[in-house]
Design a protein around this motif. Structure first.
Motif, PDB file in Angstrom:
ATOM      1  N   LYS A  52     -12.359  -6.935   8.286  1.00 30.08           N
ATOM      2  CA  LYS A  52     -11.168  -6.443   9.421  1.00 30.08           C
ATOM      3  C   LYS A  52      -9.862  -7.190   8.954  1.00 30.08           C
ATOM      4  CE  LYS A  52     -14.572  -6.373  12.814  1.00 30.08           C
ATOM      5  NZ  LYS A  52     -15.515  -7.262  13.634  1.00 30.08           N
ATOM      6  N   LYS A  53      -9.816  -8.197   8.497  1.00 28.76           N
ATOM      7  CA  LYS A  53      -8.432  -9.078   8.240  1.00 28.76           C
ATOM      8  C   LYS A  53      -8.123  -8.828   6.823  1.00 28.76           C
ATOM      9  CE  LYS A  53      -8.490 -11.761  12.121  1.00 28.76           C
ATOM     10  NZ  LYS A  53      -8.410 -13.042  13.044  1.00 28.76           N
ATOM     11  N   THR A  75      -2.788  -1.945   2.579  1.00 31.23           N
ATOM     12  CA  THR A  75      -3.851  -0.872   2.708  1.00 31.23           C
ATOM     13  C   THR A  75      -5.101  -1.109   3.266  1.00 31.23           C
ATOM     14  OG1 THR A  75      -4.457  -1.544   0.479  1.00 31.23           O
ATOM     15  CG2 THR A  75      -2.644  -0.030   0.382  1.00 31.23           C
ATOM     16  N   GLY A  76      -5.356  -2.362   3.649  1.00 27.25           N
ATOM     17  CA  GLY A  76      -6.697  -2.656   4.437  1.00 27.25           C
ATOM     18  C   GLY A  76      -7.575  -2.959   3.195  1.00 27.25           C
ATOM     19  N   LEU A  77      -8.810  -2.993   3.951  1.00 26.87           N
ATOM     20  CA  LEU A  77      -9.922  -3.232   3.189  1.00 26.87           C
ATOM     21  C   LEU A  77     -11.214  -2.692   3.798  1.00 26.87           C
ATOM     22  CD1 LEU A  77     -11.062  -5.093   0.615  1.00 26.87           C
ATOM     23  CD2 LEU A  77     -11.490  -6.790   2.237  1.00 26.87           C
ATOM     24  N   GLU A  78     -11.650  -1.923   3.022  1.00 26.07           N
ATOM     25  CA  GLU A  78     -13.132  -1.232   3.374  1.00 26.07           C
ATOM     26  C   GLU A  78     -14.217  -2.087   2.889  1.00 26.07           C
ATOM     27  OE1 GLU A  78     -15.352   2.832   2.438  1.00 26.07           O
ATOM     28  OE2 GLU A  78     -13.278   3.061   3.259  1.00 26.07           O
ATOM     29  N   SER A  79     -14.315  -2.367   1.601  1.00 26.58           N
ATOM     30  CA  SER A  79     -15.293  -3.197   1.186  1.00 26.58           C
ATOM     31  C   SER A  79     -14.826  -3.940  -0.275  1.00 26.58           C
ATOM     32  CB  SER A  79     -16.657  -2.218   0.622  1.00 26.58           C
ATOM     33  OG  SER A  79     -15.964  -1.286  -0.441  1.00 26.58           O
ATOM     34  N   VAL A  80     -15.864  -4.660  -0.716  1.00 30.12           N
ATOM     35  CA  VAL A  80     -15.340  -5.689  -1.871  1.00 30.12           C
ATOM     36  C   VAL A  80     -16.725  -6.158  -2.664  1.00 30.12           C
ATOM     37  CG1 VAL A  80     -15.480  -7.779  -0.550  1.00 30.12           C
ATOM     38  CG2 VAL A  80     -14.235  -7.987  -2.547  1.00 30.12           C
TER      39      VAL A  80
END
Length: 166
Positions: A52-53, A75-80
């Motif tokens: 989320k952060k 751009t945010g983060l959806e997955s890693v």
């Protein structure tokens, strides 16, 4: 991944233990609540993230004073996830804007724009030397193949993928 250690997260705490003796090896404090953790394939590193952060930190089992920190940004983060060589972190930004490849050994992040494929499963070749992604390219889909030793574009296939799939 080799079974010598195990790790668990509670709130912002990451604890690693010896899997035979249950002795605590290291305890790390993450800057926020840990929502995701993943061991590297070589069992040297643990990746922790707050999706989320858009905060990611990597901790080393053998060198606990070394930490790798990154923030995906606007751009945010959806997955890693880890690359198969355990030397790079791959992130997918929100809305599939880009995939970023973060090397642990340098600050030279690589961005691949307009990724269309689902990130729940990366599509590596069986030997791990190539990565295939579906890219939105001016209204058409393209398959781009990258060499994972350099992360350079190796091959592009621009065809109507939907016809090939059906």
């Amino acid at each position: 991944m080799d079974g010598r250690f195990f790790a668990f997260a509670y709130q912002e705490n990451l604890i690693t233990k010896n899997s035979k003796t249950f002795e605590t090896i290291h305890s790390f404090v993450f800057p926020d609540i840990i929502e995701y953790l993943e061991w590297s394939r070589n069992s040297e590193y643990i990746l922790c993230a707050n999706i989320k952060k858009a905060i990611i930190e990597v901790y080393s089992i053998h060198y606990p004073e070394c930490q790798f920190k990154l923030v995906e940004g606007s751009t945010g983060l959806e997955s890693v996830t880890w690359s198969l060589d355990s030397k790079h972190i791959l992130t997918l930004s929100d809305f599939n804007i880009q995939t970023s490849i973060w090397p642990l050994e340098s600050q030279n992040v690589i961005h691949i724009q307009n990724v269309k494929s689902c990130y729940h499963k990366l599509h590596f070749s069986p030997n791990g030397k190539k990565l295939a992604l579906i890219i939105a390219n001016e209204g058409e889909d393209a398959i781009e193949i990258y060499k994972t030793d350099t992360w350079k574009l190796y091959k592009v296939s621009i065809q109507n993928l939907l016809l090939q799939i059906s």
